[in-house]
Scaffold this motif. Structure first.
Motif, short mmCIF file in Angstrom:
data_model
loop_
_atom_site.label_atom_id
_atom_site.label_comp_id
_atom_site.label_asym_id
_atom_site.label_seq_id
_atom_site.Cartn_x
_atom_site.Cartn_y
_atom_site.Cartn_z
N ALA A 283 3.11 1.05 11.55
CA ALA A 283 3.86 -0.08 10.97
C ALA A 283 2.94 -1.26 10.68
O ALA A 283 3.07 -1.92 9.65
N ASP A 284 2.01 -1.54 11.60
CA ASP A 284 1.12 -2.70 11.44
C ASP A 284 -0.24 -2.36 12.06
O ASP A 284 -0.31 -1.80 13.16
N PHE A 285 -1.30 -2.75 11.36
CA PHE A 285 -2.64 -2.63 11.91
C PHE A 285 -3.58 -3.52 11.09
O PHE A 285 -3.24 -3.97 9.99
N THR A 286 -4.76 -3.75 11.65
CA THR A 286 -5.75 -4.61 11.00
C THR A 286 -7.10 -3.91 10.97
O THR A 286 -7.48 -3.24 11.94
N LEU A 287 -7.79 -4.05 9.85
CA LEU A 287 -9.17 -3.59 9.73
C LEU A 287 -10.07 -4.80 9.66
O LEU A 287 -9.93 -5.64 8.77
N HIS A 288 -10.98 -4.92 10.63
CA HIS A 288 -12.00 -5.97 10.64
C HIS A 288 -13.35 -5.35 10.29
O HIS A 288 -13.62 -4.21 10.67
N SER A 289 -14.20 -6.12 9.62
CA SER A 289 -15.56 -5.65 9.37
C SER A 289 -16.55 -6.75 9.75
O SER A 289 -16.29 -7.94 9.53
N LYS A 290 -17.69 -6.31 10.28
CA LYS A 290 -18.73 -7.27 10.65
C LYS A 290 -19.40 -7.88 9.43
O LYS A 290 -20.01 -8.94 9.51
N VAL A 291 -19.29 -7.20 8.30
CA VAL A 291 -19.86 -7.69 7.04
C VAL A 291 -18.81 -7.54 5.95
O VAL A 291 -17.90 -6.72 6.06
N PRO A 292 -18.88 -8.34 4.89
CA PRO A 292 -17.91 -8.18 3.79
C PRO A 292 -18.03 -6.80 3.15
O PRO A 292 -19.13 -6.35 2.84
N LEU A 293 -16.91 -6.16 2.95
CA LEU A 293 -16.86 -4.84 2.33
C LEU A 293 -15.88 -4.85 1.17
O LEU A 293 -14.92 -5.63 1.16
N PRO A 294 -16.08 -3.97 0.20
CA PRO A 294 -15.15 -3.92 -0.93
C PRO A 294 -13.79 -3.39 -0.50
O PRO A 294 -13.68 -2.53 0.39
N LEU A 295 -12.74 -3.91 -1.15
CA LEU A 295 -11.36 -3.50 -0.91
C LEU A 295 -10.77 -2.98 -2.21
O LEU A 295 -10.97 -3.58 -3.27
N GLN A 296 -10.05 -1.87 -2.13
CA GLN A 296 -9.33 -1.37 -3.31
C GLN A 296 -7.89 -1.07 -2.92
O GLN A 296 -7.58 -0.73 -1.78
N MET A 297 -7.00 -1.21 -3.91
CA MET A 297 -5.61 -0.82 -3.75
C MET A 297 -5.15 -0.12 -5.01
O MET A 297 -5.31 -0.67 -6.11
N ASP A 298 -4.59 1.05 -4.84
CA ASP A 298 -4.09 1.84 -5.97
C ASP A 298 -5.15 2.00 -7.07
O ASP A 298 -4.83 2.02 -8.27
N GLY A 299 -6.41 2.10 -6.64
CA GLY A 299 -7.48 2.33 -7.60
C GLY A 299 -8.00 1.10 -8.30
O GLY A 299 -8.80 1.22 -9.23
N ASP A 300 -7.62 -0.10 -7.86
CA ASP A 300 -8.14 -1.35 -8.43
C ASP A 300 -9.05 -2.04 -7.41
O ASP A 300 -8.65 -2.25 -6.26
N HIS A 301 -10.26 -2.38 -7.84
CA HIS A 301 -11.22 -3.07 -6.97
C HIS A 301 -10.81 -4.54 -6.87
O HIS A 301 -10.60 -5.22 -7.87
#
Length: 321
Positions: A283-301
């Protein structure tokens, strides 16, 4: 039935003549307003206008997954509501994951026929969607929330999407061969594939650290290679929360193993092994990264992020199917 047809003229698998035929077919069954998108984000603006209008019963998206995503974000700009117009999809992109996951034909003409049958028989379903937002208390907390229909990713796969978009801006066609070439280049160039920077956090559960890849699925399959479905999270469904596939290692042997598992995946079995982290119906979760990383949703950067909170929202939107 009063409907708005949102047409992406750059849809890769429909010609102007085909779109004219589809428009005439739809207009014969409903009061239809047709608008052609003119800029990135236009479909979202049209979806928002439809949601705020008292005159629209349904929005039809004629285009690929990016067009569908924009329309959905416009329709749900105030959040889920039974009064929001229903969504229908006529696939016109190169992959059309959302439409195919709904069981629609991948051919635009056949899908239009299926849509007309669904309208006559009053068939619809209410599907769950994913919602991603910048995490409160982090440098990304001001990033606006955004809905996604079938998948999101932080890290490697989003980097591949970004590379494909760059190639398309140079005039290359969106093909499966293009994607596979960018996968190889992303693997060779990714500075974080040996030492994972991503942490998966869930309320009341110990975090999972040092992940190098994270894929979030709202349905299954995750994508298609031609007519072959690829199952990153076989149990993912429009009727449940979100599923996660993450990897803690991307050495050459590990990549070869998990790539083979993806290519031979089935509705019964996806990637598995000691370096694969899978979670179902979150239902809920978080992704943290130590460095900035690219994010995509439905194939859009969507650029670089260091922390994204995901929510699986059940029964978020009515779909005519």
């Amino acid at each position: 039935m009063r409907a708005l047809l949102v047409v992406n003229p750059a849809a890769t698998t429909t010609s102007a003549r085909t779109r004219d035929v589809l428009i005439h077919a739809l207009a014969s069954e409903m009061k239809l307003e047709v608008v052609t998108t003119e800029y990135r984000g236009h479909a979202r603006d049209l979806g928002r206008q439809a949601a705020d209008s008292d005159d629209i019963d349904m929005v039809v998206a004629l285009g690929g997954d990016g067009t569908v995503n924009e329309v959905v974000n416009g329709l749900l700009h105030r959040g889920p509501d039974p009064r929001v117009p229903g969504l229908a999809v006529v696939p016109g992109g190169s992959t059309n994951v959302f439409a195919r996951a709904l069981g629609l034909p991948n051919d635009a003409v056949e899908a239009t026929g299926a849509l007309l049958d669904a309208l006559r028989e009053e068939r619809e379903r209410t599907v769950g969607l994913g919602l991603a937002a910048g995490t409160p208390g982090t440098e990304d907390e001001s990033v606006p929330s955004r809905w996604f229909t079938f998948c999101a990713g932080l890290g490697f796969d989003a980097g591949v999407v970004g590379r494909v978009e760059q190639q398309r801006e140079l005039g290359r066609r969106s093909t499966h061969a293009l994607y596979l070439r960018q996968v190889l280049r992303q693997f060779l160039d990714d500075p974080h594939r040996r030492h994972g920077t991503i942490t998966l956090e869930r309320p009341g559960v110990d975090p999972v650290t040092d992940l190098v890849l994270s894929i979030i699925c709202n349905t299954s399959p995750w994508t298609f290679l031609g007519n072959r479905p690829v199952y990153a999270a076989p149990k993912a469904s429009f009727d449940t929360g979100l599923d996660v596939l993450a990897l803690s290692r991307m050495s050459t042997p590990a990549v070869a193993r998990y790539a083979t598992q993806l290519l031979t995946s089935s509705p019964e079995r996806g990637p598995h092994g000691k370096h694969a982290v899978t979670r179902h119906d979150l239902a809920d979760f978080t992704l943290h990264s130590k460095v900035p990383l690219p994010l995509q949703m439905d194939g859009d950067h969507l650029g670089l992020r260091t922390s994204v909170t995901f929510t699986g929202v059940r029964r978020a939107l009515r779909v005519i199917v």
